[in-house]
Structure formats: C-alpha cells, structure tokens
Write a protein that holds these residues in place. Structure first.
Motif, PDB file in Angstrom:
ATOM      1  N   GLY A   1       0.807  -1.227   0.000  1.00  0.00           N
ATOM      2  CA  GLY A   1       0.000   0.000   0.000  1.00  0.00           C
ATOM      3  C   GLY A   1       0.830   1.262   0.000  1.00  0.00           C
ATOM      4  N   LEU A   2       2.137   1.156   0.244  1.00  0.00           N
ATOM      5  CA  LEU A   2       2.969   2.362   0.280  1.00  0.00           C
ATOM      6  C   LEU A   2       3.068   3.034  -1.078  1.00  0.00           C
ATOM      7  CD1 LEU A   2       6.063   1.488   2.511  1.00  0.00           C
ATOM      8  CD2 LEU A   2       4.100   2.914   3.081  1.00  0.00           C
ATOM      9  N   GLY A   3       3.060   2.263  -2.139  1.00  0.00           N
ATOM     10  CA  GLY A   3       3.330   2.796  -3.459  1.00  0.00           C
ATOM     11  C   GLY A   3       2.126   3.360  -4.169  1.00  0.00           C
ATOM     12  N   ALA A   4       1.018   3.535  -3.485  1.00  0.00           N
ATOM     13  CA  ALA A   4      -0.190   4.099  -4.090  1.00  0.00           C
ATOM     14  C   ALA A   4      -0.887   4.972  -3.061  1.00  0.00           C
ATOM     15  CB  ALA A   4      -1.127   2.989  -4.579  1.00  0.00           C
ATOM     16  N   ALA A   5      -1.726   5.882  -3.547  1.00  0.00           N
ATOM     17  CA  ALA A   5      -2.487   6.734  -2.635  1.00  0.00           C
ATOM     18  C   ALA A   5      -3.415   5.887  -1.774  1.00  0.00           C
ATOM     19  CB  ALA A   5      -3.290   7.769  -3.423  1.00  0.00           C
ATOM     20  N   ARG A   6      -3.773   6.423  -0.632  1.00  0.00           N
ATOM     21  CA  ARG A   6      -4.721   5.700   0.232  1.00  0.00           C
ATOM     22  C   ARG A   6      -5.972   5.330  -0.550  1.00  0.00           C
ATOM     23  NH1 ARG A   6      -5.853   5.378   5.759  1.00  0.00           N
ATOM     24  NH2 ARG A   6      -4.304   6.287   7.178  1.00  0.00           N
ATOM     25  N   PRO A   7      -6.475   4.118  -0.390  1.00  0.00           N
ATOM     26  CA  PRO A   7      -7.735   3.767  -1.044  1.00  0.00           C
ATOM     27  C   PRO A   7      -8.856   4.713  -0.614  1.00  0.00           C
ATOM     28  CG  PRO A   7      -6.652   1.814  -0.181  1.00  0.00           C
ATOM     29  CD  PRO A   7      -5.900   2.987   0.346  1.00  0.00           C
ATOM     30  N   LEU A   8      -9.718   5.038  -1.541  1.00  0.00           N
ATOM     31  CA  LEU A   8     -10.814   5.955  -1.235  1.00  0.00           C
ATOM     32  C   LEU A   8     -11.690   5.417  -0.118  1.00  0.00           C
ATOM     33  CD1 LEU A   8     -11.730   8.687  -2.462  1.00  0.00           C
ATOM     34  CD2 LEU A   8     -13.436   7.401  -3.766  1.00  0.00           C
ATOM     35  N   ALA A   9     -11.763   4.100  -0.009  1.00  0.00           N
ATOM     36  CA  ALA A   9     -12.595   3.494   1.032  1.00  0.00           C
ATOM     37  C   ALA A   9     -12.133   3.891   2.422  1.00  0.00           C
ATOM     38  CB  ALA A   9     -12.591   1.968   0.878  1.00  0.00           C
ATOM     39  N   HIS A  10     -10.830   4.134   2.602  1.00  0.00           N
ATOM     40  CA  HIS A  10     -10.335   4.556   3.912  1.00  0.00           C
ATOM     41  C   HIS A  10     -10.961   5.881   4.323  1.00  0.00           C
ATOM     42  CE1 HIS A  10      -6.386   2.002   3.993  1.00  0.00           C
ATOM     43  NE2 HIS A  10      -7.438   1.304   3.575  1.00  0.00           N
ATOM     44  N   TRP A  11     -11.090   6.806   3.371  1.00  0.00           N
ATOM     45  CA  TRP A  11     -11.685   8.113   3.678  1.00  0.00           C
ATOM     46  C   TRP A  11     -13.199   7.994   3.840  1.00  0.00           C
ATOM     47  CZ3 TRP A  11      -8.373  11.877   4.832  1.00  0.00           C
ATOM     48  CH2 TRP A  11      -7.067  11.796   4.328  1.00  0.00           C
ATOM     49  N   VAL A  12     -13.809   7.126   3.026  1.00  0.00           N
ATOM     50  CA  VAL A  12     -15.255   6.945   3.135  1.00  0.00           C
ATOM     51  C   VAL A  12     -15.643   6.428   4.518  1.00  0.00           C
ATOM     52  CG1 VAL A  12     -17.212   5.601   2.255  1.00  0.00           C
ATOM     53  CG2 VAL A  12     -15.586   6.634   0.652  1.00  0.00           C
ATOM     54  N   GLU A  13     -14.807   5.530   5.060  1.00  0.00           N
ATOM     55  CA  GLU A  13     -15.109   4.915   6.351  1.00  0.00           C
ATOM     56  C   GLU A  13     -14.561   5.710   7.529  1.00  0.00           C
ATOM     57  OE1 GLU A  13     -13.327   1.132   5.944  1.00  0.00           O
ATOM     58  OE2 GLU A  13     -14.660   0.458   4.328  1.00  0.00           O
ATOM     59  N   ALA A  14     -13.824   6.794   7.267  1.00  0.00           N
ATOM     60  CA  ALA A  14     -13.191   7.558   8.350  1.00  0.00           C
ATOM     61  C   ALA A  14     -14.248   8.186   9.261  1.00  0.00           C
ATOM     62  CB  ALA A  14     -12.305   8.648   7.773  1.00  0.00           C
ATOM     63  N   ARG A  15     -13.944   8.240  10.547  1.00  0.00           N
ATOM     64  CA  ARG A  15     -14.847   8.833  11.526  1.00  0.00           C
ATOM     65  C   ARG A  15     -14.099   9.913  12.306  1.00  0.00           C
ATOM     66  NH1 ARG A  15     -17.569   6.946   8.544  1.00  0.00           N
ATOM     67  NH2 ARG A  15     -19.155   5.303   8.734  1.00  0.00           N
ATOM     68  N   PRO A  16     -14.622  11.158  12.284  1.00  0.00           N
ATOM     69  CA  PRO A  16     -13.940  12.244  13.006  1.00  0.00           C
ATOM     70  C   PRO A  16     -14.232  12.191  14.499  1.00  0.00           C
ATOM     71  CG  PRO A  16     -15.881  13.093  11.892  1.00  0.00           C
ATOM     72  CD  PRO A  16     -15.770  11.643  11.506  1.00  0.00           C
ATOM     73  N   CYS A  17     -13.220  12.523  15.305  1.00  0.00           N
ATOM     74  CA  CYS A  17     -13.392  12.644  16.740  1.00  0.00           C
ATOM     75  C   CYS A  17     -13.823  14.071  17.058  1.00  0.00           C
ATOM     76  CB  CYS A  17     -12.090  12.310  17.463  1.00  0.00           C
ATOM     77  SG  CYS A  17     -11.462  10.650  17.062  1.00  0.00           S
ATOM     78  N   GLU A  18     -13.980  14.383  18.349  1.00  0.00           N
ATOM     79  CA  GLU A  18     -14.435  15.713  18.736  1.00  0.00           C
ATOM     80  C   GLU A  18     -13.469  16.801  18.288  1.00  0.00           C
ATOM     81  OE1 GLU A  18     -15.273  15.905  22.851  1.00  0.00           O
ATOM     82  OE2 GLU A  18     -16.907  14.438  22.783  1.00  0.00           O
ATOM     83  N   ASP A  19     -12.155  16.493  18.290  1.00  0.00           N
ATOM     84  CA  ASP A  19     -11.180  17.501  17.874  1.00  0.00           C
ATOM     85  C   ASP A  19     -10.907  17.429  16.385  1.00  0.00           C
ATOM     86  OD1 ASP A  19      -9.917  15.097  17.752  1.00  0.00           O
ATOM     87  OD2 ASP A  19      -8.120  15.726  18.860  1.00  0.00           O
TER      88      ASP A  19
END
Length: 706
Positions: free
Chosen positions: A395-413
C-alpha cells in the motif's frame, strides 16, 4: 596447431588434453563441427523451471579491486624444518643409500657422513650442490609427502626455479606428476619447466610469495576472491579428469604480479604430488587430514571433485577465521557457505562442482562489497531463481484507497479514526509473488517427472490451493535436504498462512544457497509477518544494500523503519528505491506518503514542518492522474491539520476526493465528512449558501454547517 571448431568459439587453440584454451571445452567431432547451433527455447507455461542457465560463476572477481600482493622477499625464505628423514639419502649419486635415519625412538642426524662411502651430508642446507650440471641448489624451501623442495639457480635461464627432489623409490609418482603438470596451463596453477632424471627432479617455476593467509589490513573480499581463483583452477583440473587431493593454505602461494595495470595480488596452486585421475580406483593415499574429509567420508572410498571442494572450504575457513562478527555484511553468508562446503553429517549436501561453489562464493563477495568502503551494488540475474517484478509495497506505493476516507470517523477535535495507511503483504500474495526456481544447473539429470511435479505444485499455488501443491511436491521425489524441496515447502506454508513453518523452510534454503538474495528476502517478509522488526530489517537491509533492484526489499525496509519510529530512514529508503526505473513511480509516491503518514502509538512521531514541505514538493513533481493526486493531497492536508488545526483546508481536500467517488453513496459520505470537518460557521448567510448548493449526482446536498 589445432584450433577450436565450435561455432560459438572458433578462436582458441586446443591443448594436449583436447580442450580449448578460450572456451575450456572439448573439440567437437568433425561431423558435429559444422552442424548449426541450436539455442534451447525456454520452457513456458507452468513448468517448475526454465531452460538451464549458468551465468558466469566467477563474477565475484570483477567486484574486487586487486590490491597489491605481498612483496617478494629479497631472498626466498629458508625452511625452519630439516628435510624429513624418509627423504634423506646419500648425496653421492653412485651410493644414494638411506642416511640420517632415527633409531630406537631417537631422531636421525641432520649432518654427518655416509657410513658406506663417507660422503658428507647436511639436510639443513643444500651445501652448494649442482643438479644435472645446470641447477645450483641454494636453500631448502620445504619437504612434502613425496620429496624435498629446493630453491635453485638455473644457469641456462639465469633465474630462480624450484627443484622438487623425489627419490627413485617414488619415480612412478614423479613421472605421473610430471605428465600431469606438462599438460596444464592455467594462471592459477604452478607451471612445470622441466624434468631431470637425476634424482629424479621436477623443475617448477619459482613463485616468490607466501602461503595463503590473512595479512594485516586485508579486506574480506580480497581473500574470497583468491578462493574464486582457486576454484577456477580446480574447475580446470576437474574438467580434465584430475583431482589435486591436497588443497590447503601451504599449497596456495600468494604473490605479487606486475602487469600493465599495476601490481596485482594473485595466487597459484602448487604441489601436485598427490594428484590422481578421477577414474583411478582405490582410496586417496596422500592428503592432509586437517583439510580433507574424515576417513569415514564417502570421498575417501570413491573420490570425486567434492574432495578438493571440501579441502578448499576448510582452507577458506582457516584463512577467514578472523571474521567472526556475523552481523557484518556478508559474514553470516560466508559462515553458512563454509558450513555447507564442509558438511560432514550430510555429504550429499556439499557442493558438487567448482562452478556451483563459485556461484555462491561470488554472491557472498557481492554482499560484502556492497557495504563500506566499497559501496558497490550489482544487479545481475540469479543462476537459481527467476526474476521478481512484484514490489509487494503493502500500500505504500499508491495513494490511500478511497474506502479509507469513506469509512473515516472524526473525533471531537476533528482527528480522524481510519484504517492503517499501509499493511504487510498477505502471506498468500507473497507465495505467488516470490519467483519460480530455475532448473538447477548442477542437477541436469533431474527427471522429467520431477520437473512436471514441481510445475504442478507451482500452478496449484497460483490458484491458492496449498493441498494440491503439497501433493504435487510429494510426487516430485526430492530429498528433504534439497533446497528446491525446502523452497516449495516454504511457499506452501505461506499459502496456508503458517509463517513459522515458512520461516523454517526458507532458513534451510538460505543455508544451502547463502550467496542468493531471494531466500533472504523471503525470510525478511516472514519476519515482518511475525512482527519481528529487527530480524525483518536485517534481512531487508542486506538485500536492499546489495541490490536495490529487488524492490520488495526496499518497500519492506521502508515499512520496518516507519513502524520502528524512524521516519527519516523510511523516506530515505524510498528515495533510494526511486532511482530504480521499474519502481520509480511507486517509490516516489511512497516517499510522499511516508513523509506525512500518521500512525497510532506513542513511539510514532508526528510529521515535522520539514516533512510537510518535502511531501508538498514531492507531490508537485509527480505525474499522476487527478484521483491519485487528490488522495495524496488529502493525506498531506491531514498532516497539516495535525500541526496547524486548519480544519477548512482539510475539509476542502476531503471534498475534492468526492469528485472521484465511483458511487453516489461514497460521494455523499465524503461530502458529509468534509462538512463535519469544517470549522463552526458564525454567519447567518452561510446557512443560506449551503442550502443553495448543488450535488454532482443531483438531489439535495448535506448541510455545510457542523
């Protein structure tokens, strides 16, 4: 003068043994000399190997700078020991009775007079004797199994020579040694200059050097290069059906040779008193026990080239005994090499040819010179393994999969909870990515059924069927100790995610072929899967430092460095790897990501301002599609956010990712994440602007307010 008639040579002179001096092969029969040359086609499909390949096994010599050899002494060294009693005879040619012999446990006299004719003798010095009216003896150089060696001045040549005296009782041996040496012409074999019936004596060239040993300041690769030169000499001998049978440091002269390129450090194999033909019957008679296989070894009953190869292994073990730090580059590989060369518990495991030995020894030299101060890295095809184009970058040689951002959850900060930015390669992927072994060039008689079974095993692994692969391997009928059997066992274990068994199997392979890099790479991957970062870094580093062309080692080393908390080394490894054309794009992407990558854990430092600037500059120089560029920009902005808490720029970067979402669900998820990341709005008209926005997929967009 006969010339070589092989179509692919045709320029070498044929020696007395019928071999070409250039290509070192026998002259073809006349009916085959004009036949067209057929180049074998490589085996295609699912075979267990390709056409047999034997690249130059002596390539290690080209990696070593030839240091100046030892200076020749003004006067040749005098032997500290008198001539052995069994070689003491009256110097009177009309008498020649045994003299100076011991009695009743007391040693014989080294000086005295012959009781028969009264002629004086002195077995500590030649005492000015002249042999054949031509050779003035000057001093004793030593005494071997079949006679004493003298330094003599040849009146005709006005040069020093070595006169090897052999008593008439071993005249047959003298004639045999003479006949053997007359037909040999090799740079690493002592040359015969003549034969005198008086004595009889062999007249040999004088090599003004010293017995092979490690001098102060010697580099390891220099001594190993001498080992390769002796292997060349043994290969030359063995091709002519001869065995030296007494290879040891005292029979390898190290000397300084002047050449147009300057003084060269060279070696020459001497003392052929124990030489025999391979077809001769009976056990080996003359040898040095400390350097020969044990008497119970099969080599004593039926000697083969393996006898000489074992002796050379013991010789290198003695000469290189000062190198004990196995963490130093190439030293562990050297120890494994010598363990195989001198294995007494499993004689079939030892090397069977000088070329096989030299191939692995050259590989060890390659590992040694890759380190300081030489820093010489060499990419070359392996004699045993095919190429490995897979980078296994995890996974180092490519951008983060879009699914990682789709599933991301923000914390309070606004910090994001996401999947890990990269991972170790999956065991099954490693099993299919590691290269197929080539047909063993030192086992050309491998049965066709064995090759087919190995091919079926490999094909089963490509279909992720380890059970079928195991059954096919069992049908191949390979010995358990054979490196090919161990290699396939390791691949099958990986396919089953049995990392411990895979490690054991690949360790067996590495012990058998320590000059190869692929087994070390496999061990590095297994160590990473086990979570042993120290072992993984050691294996990856050894491979990557030797040749960056094996990109999987570079990406693995970068992963290990980052997991160990050393971002600078991780980025530096990716930058080095980017110099390899095949991996340039992936490595440059990895360098950007490694500069700003955020990992969980107290030992993981946050990216610095310099890291952020380096990543931004690296992104600007990348030629890539918009979706990948947006992914890298989002990762950089997230690292910026952790430093500056600028939620607006991070929100914009995530919103830009939405333009490249393949589905409306993912688009909505990314826009929703971008909205949650935006700072709180303080103006009433902002809500109105949010309500008038438009979605790329139609419909009402989610609100921009947090």
């Amino acid at each position: 003068m006969r010339m070589c008639n092989r179509p692919d040579c045709g320029r070498g002179e044929i020696d007395q043994q019928g071999f070409c001096e250039v290509c070192d092969r026998e002259r073809l029969p006349q009916d085959r000399a004009t036949a067209p040359v057929r180049v074998p086609e490589p085996v295609r499909g699912t075979g267990g190997g390709v056409a047999q390949v034997r690249p130059d096994p002596w390539y290690g010599l080209g990696l070593v700078d030839s240091d100046q050899g030892p200076d020749a002494p003004e006067e040749p060294p005098r032997s500290a020991e008198p001539i052995a009693e069994e070689h003491r005879f009256c110097p009177n040619p009309d008498c020649e009775l045994p003299v100076g012999r011991g009695r009743d446990g007391e040693p014989g006299r080294t000086r005295g007079y012959c009781p028969e004719c009264g002629t004086g003798f002195d077995f500590t010095q030649p005492d000015g004797r002249t042999v054949a009216g031509r050779y003035d003896l000057e001093r004793v150089l030593g005494a071997g199994a079949f006679g004493a060696a003298y330094l003599a001045h040849d009146r005709n040549l006005a040069a020093h020579v070595v006169l090897k005296a052999l008593h008439r009782s071993v005249a047959e041996t003298a004639l045999h040694e003479r006949d053997v040496l007359v037909g040999l012409r090799h740079d690493s074999i002592v040359r015969i200059l003549g034969y005198e019936h008086e004595g009889p004596h062999l007249v040999l060239e004088y090599v003004p050097g010293v017995a092979l040993s490690a001098r102060d300041g010697d580099r390891l690769e220099t001594l190993l290069a001498h080992g390769i030169r002796i292997l060349q000499a043994l290969d030359y001998l063995h091709a002519r059906g001869l065995l030296h049978c007494d290879v040891k440091p005292l029979n390898i002269m190290r000397f300084r040779e002047l050449s147009p390129a300057g003084a060269l450090d060279q070696v020459r194999l001497i003392d052929f008193g124990a030489v025999r033909r391979q077809r001769d019957e009976g056990p080996v008679v003359a040898y040095t026990p400390a350097y020969a296989p044990p008497e119970s070894d099969p080599e004593h009953r039926h000697p083969t080239p393996g006898f000489d190869l074992y002796s050379l292994g013991m010789t290198l073990r003695s000469v290189c005994r000062a190198w004990t730090d196995r963490s130093a580059p190439g030293v562990d590989s050297l120890h494994l090499l010598l363990e195989r060369a001198t294995d007494t518990e499993r004689p079939p495991r030892r090397f069977v040819s000088a070329r096989q030995f030299a191939e692995q020894l050259s590989g060890v030299v390659r590992q040694v010179v890759a380190a300081a101060p030489t820093h010489r890295q060499v990419a070359r095809p392996s004699a045993l393994f095919g190429s490995m184009p897979h980078s296994l970058h995890g996974g180092l040689g490519a951008a983060r999969p879009l699914a990682h951002w789709v599933e991301a959850r923000p914390c309070e900060d606004a910090a994001l909870s996401m999947r890990p930015p990269f991972s170790s390669p999956e065991p099954g992927d490693i099993a299919t990515a590691l290269p197929t072994p080539l047909s063993d060039p030192d086992a050309p008689d491998m049965a066709g059924s064995t090759r087919r079974a190995l091919g079926e095993s490999r094909h089963a692994l490509s279909r992720r069927d380890p059970e079928l692969a195991e059954r096919a391997l069992a049908a191949a009928g390979l010995d358990d100790w054979h490196w090919l059997h161990a290699w396939y066992c390791g691949l099958i274990a990986l396919a089953r995610a049995d990392i411990r068994s895979a490690t054991t199997a690949f360790t067996t392979v590495r012990r058998a072929v320590p000059g190869e890099l692929i087994p070390q790479l496999a061990l590095g991957l297994c160590a990473e899967l086990r979570g042993d970062l120290d072992a993984a870094g050691s294996h990856y580093g050894a491979v990557f430092d030797t040749t960056p062309a094996l990109g999987a080692a570079g990406f693995g080393l970068a992963r290990v460095h980052l997991l160990g908390g050393d971002r600078t080394k991780a980025v530096g490894t990716a930058v080095r790897l980017a110099q390899e054309f095949r991996y340039e794009r992936q490595a440059r992407v990895a360098a950007v990501r490694l500069s700003v990558m955020v990992l969980d854990g107290p030992a993981q430092p946050a990216p610095t301002r310099d890291d952020l600037e380096r990543a931004t500059a690296g992104l600007a120089g990348l030629d890539m599609d918009r979706a990948a560029r947006a992914g890298l920009r989002a990762e950089i902005q997230y690292a910026h956010f952790l430093h500056h808490r600028d939620r607006a720029q991070l929100s914009d970067a995530v919103r830009e990712l939405g333009r490249h979402a393949p589905t409306e669900r993912e688009y909505v998820a990314l826009v929703d994440l971008a909205n949650r990341l935006r700072p709180p709005l303080r103006w009433r008209w902002a809500a109105r602007r949010a309500r008038t926005g438009h979605s790329r997929f139609g419909g009402t967009p989610t609100t921009l307010s947090s």
